[in-house]
Scaffold this motif. Structure first.
Motif, short mmCIF file in Angstrom:
data_model
loop_
_atom_site.label_atom_id
_atom_site.label_comp_id
_atom_site.label_asym_id
_atom_site.label_seq_id
_atom_site.Cartn_x
_atom_site.Cartn_y
_atom_site.Cartn_z
N UNK A 176 -48.36 -83.73 -0.93
CA UNK A 176 -49.69 -84.05 -1.44
C UNK A 176 -50.10 -83.03 -2.49
N UNK A 177 -50.61 -83.53 -3.62
CA UNK A 177 -51.14 -82.64 -4.65
C UNK A 177 -52.55 -82.21 -4.23
N UNK A 178 -52.75 -80.89 -4.16
CA UNK A 178 -54.04 -80.39 -3.66
C UNK A 178 -54.77 -79.48 -4.64
N UNK A 179 -54.06 -79.01 -5.67
CA UNK A 179 -54.66 -78.04 -6.59
C UNK A 179 -55.09 -78.73 -7.90
N UNK A 180 -56.39 -78.86 -8.13
CA UNK A 180 -56.87 -79.53 -9.36
C UNK A 180 -56.50 -78.78 -10.63
N UNK A 186 -52.75 -87.56 -3.46
CA UNK A 186 -53.56 -86.44 -3.94
C UNK A 186 -54.85 -86.35 -3.13
N UNK A 187 -55.52 -85.24 -3.27
CA UNK A 187 -56.86 -85.11 -2.72
C UNK A 187 -57.86 -85.73 -3.70
N UNK A 188 -59.07 -85.96 -3.24
CA UNK A 188 -60.12 -86.49 -4.12
C UNK A 188 -60.40 -85.57 -5.31
N UNK A 189 -60.51 -84.23 -5.09
CA UNK A 189 -60.76 -83.35 -6.23
C UNK A 189 -59.66 -83.40 -7.29
#
Length: 266
Positions: free
Chosen positions: A1-5, A77-80
């Motif tokens: 999961x991509x977590x870093x914007x 991904x996360x929402x951010x």
């Protein structure tokens, strides 16, 4: 999961909102489930990456299944992260990256078109997107962009087409004089939409024949040089008190009237 914007991968996607990045990479941005759905249905070969939140994939199972069938990996991904990628405030949980795939001008005319839309210096993204959508709906064979017309891969244009960018051939960067010569050589009559033209109703019978509509700038319309390339200019009547019609609305009427005339003649 991509977590870093702020990760390089996320920034690379976000840069596609800028024309310079799109020109450099040959890629463009898609936002929302409908855009992803149309791309997967009609041009899955152009999709490079598909990003989505887990919630969005649960809500749009058909998109996930279409991606699997097309061999396109879904990156969660996360929402951010998704918000950082998108051009809109509410991308609805899905963002994709696709390859630009404009149609060559020679291929537009090799297909013996009967109805095309030529856009000369159309600058508003919403207008261009709506014209592409209307051309698709009216069964036009192609849309040709000339002059300084806005980039069809601008995110606002892409959104306004609601997927029609993947349905109708779009040629870009063409010279109006070259387009006019090619259209005329293929037997199309070039009809300019212009407030100084002839009465639409009086001349509408000509639309039964192969037609290339010429639409101009929202504020200035078509200048004399552009009008010189047309065989005929027509104006839509205003029956009420409106000062004028929005360009995209007028183009929609012109394209549909031509589609009606051509289908009635067959």
């Amino acid at each position: 999961m991509l977590e870093n914007p702020r990760s390089p991968r996320v920034r690379a996607v976000a840069k596609l909102t800028k024309r310079s990045a799109r020109q450099e990479t040959g890629l463009f941005l898609l936002e929302g489930p409908q855009a992803a759905r149309e791309a997967l249905a009609f041009r899955p070969d152009t999709l490079v990456e598909l990003f989505a939140t887990p919630t969005a994939m649960e809500r749009h199972q058909d998109v996930r299944e279409a991606a699997q069938d097309a061999g396109v990996e879904v990156v969660f991904t996360t929402e951010p992260v998704l918000d950082a990628m998108a051009d809109t405030v509410t991308p609805q949980g899905i963002v994709a990256v696709a390859r630009q795939s404009p149609t060559a001008l020679r291929d537009v005319f090799a297909a013996s078109p009967r109805l095309i839309a030529i856009c000369e210096e159309v600058r508003d993204p919403g207008n261009l997107g709506t014209i592409i959508r209307a051309a698709d709906a009216a069964g036009a064979d192609a849309v040709v962009l000339t002059g300084r017309t806005v980039d069809p891969y601008n995110p606002k244009v892409v959104r306004a087409t609601t997927g029609s960018l993947f349905h109708v051939p779009v040629a870009v960067g063409a010279d109006l004089a070259v387009v006019a010569d090619r259209a005329r050589a293929e037997g199309l009559r070039i009809v300019a939409a212009d407030v100084g033209g002839d009465d639409f109703l009086a001349r509408r019978a000509v639309l039964r024949e192969p037609t290339a509509w010429l639409f101009g700038n929202e504020a200035r319309g078509l200048d004399e040089a552009a009008l010189a390339h047309a065989d005929l200019a027509l104006r839509l009547p205003i029956y009420g008190r409106a000062e004028s019609l929005n360009l995209a609305t007028a183009a929609s009427v012109c394209l549909y009237e031509t589609a009606f005339a051509q289908r009635a003649a067959t």
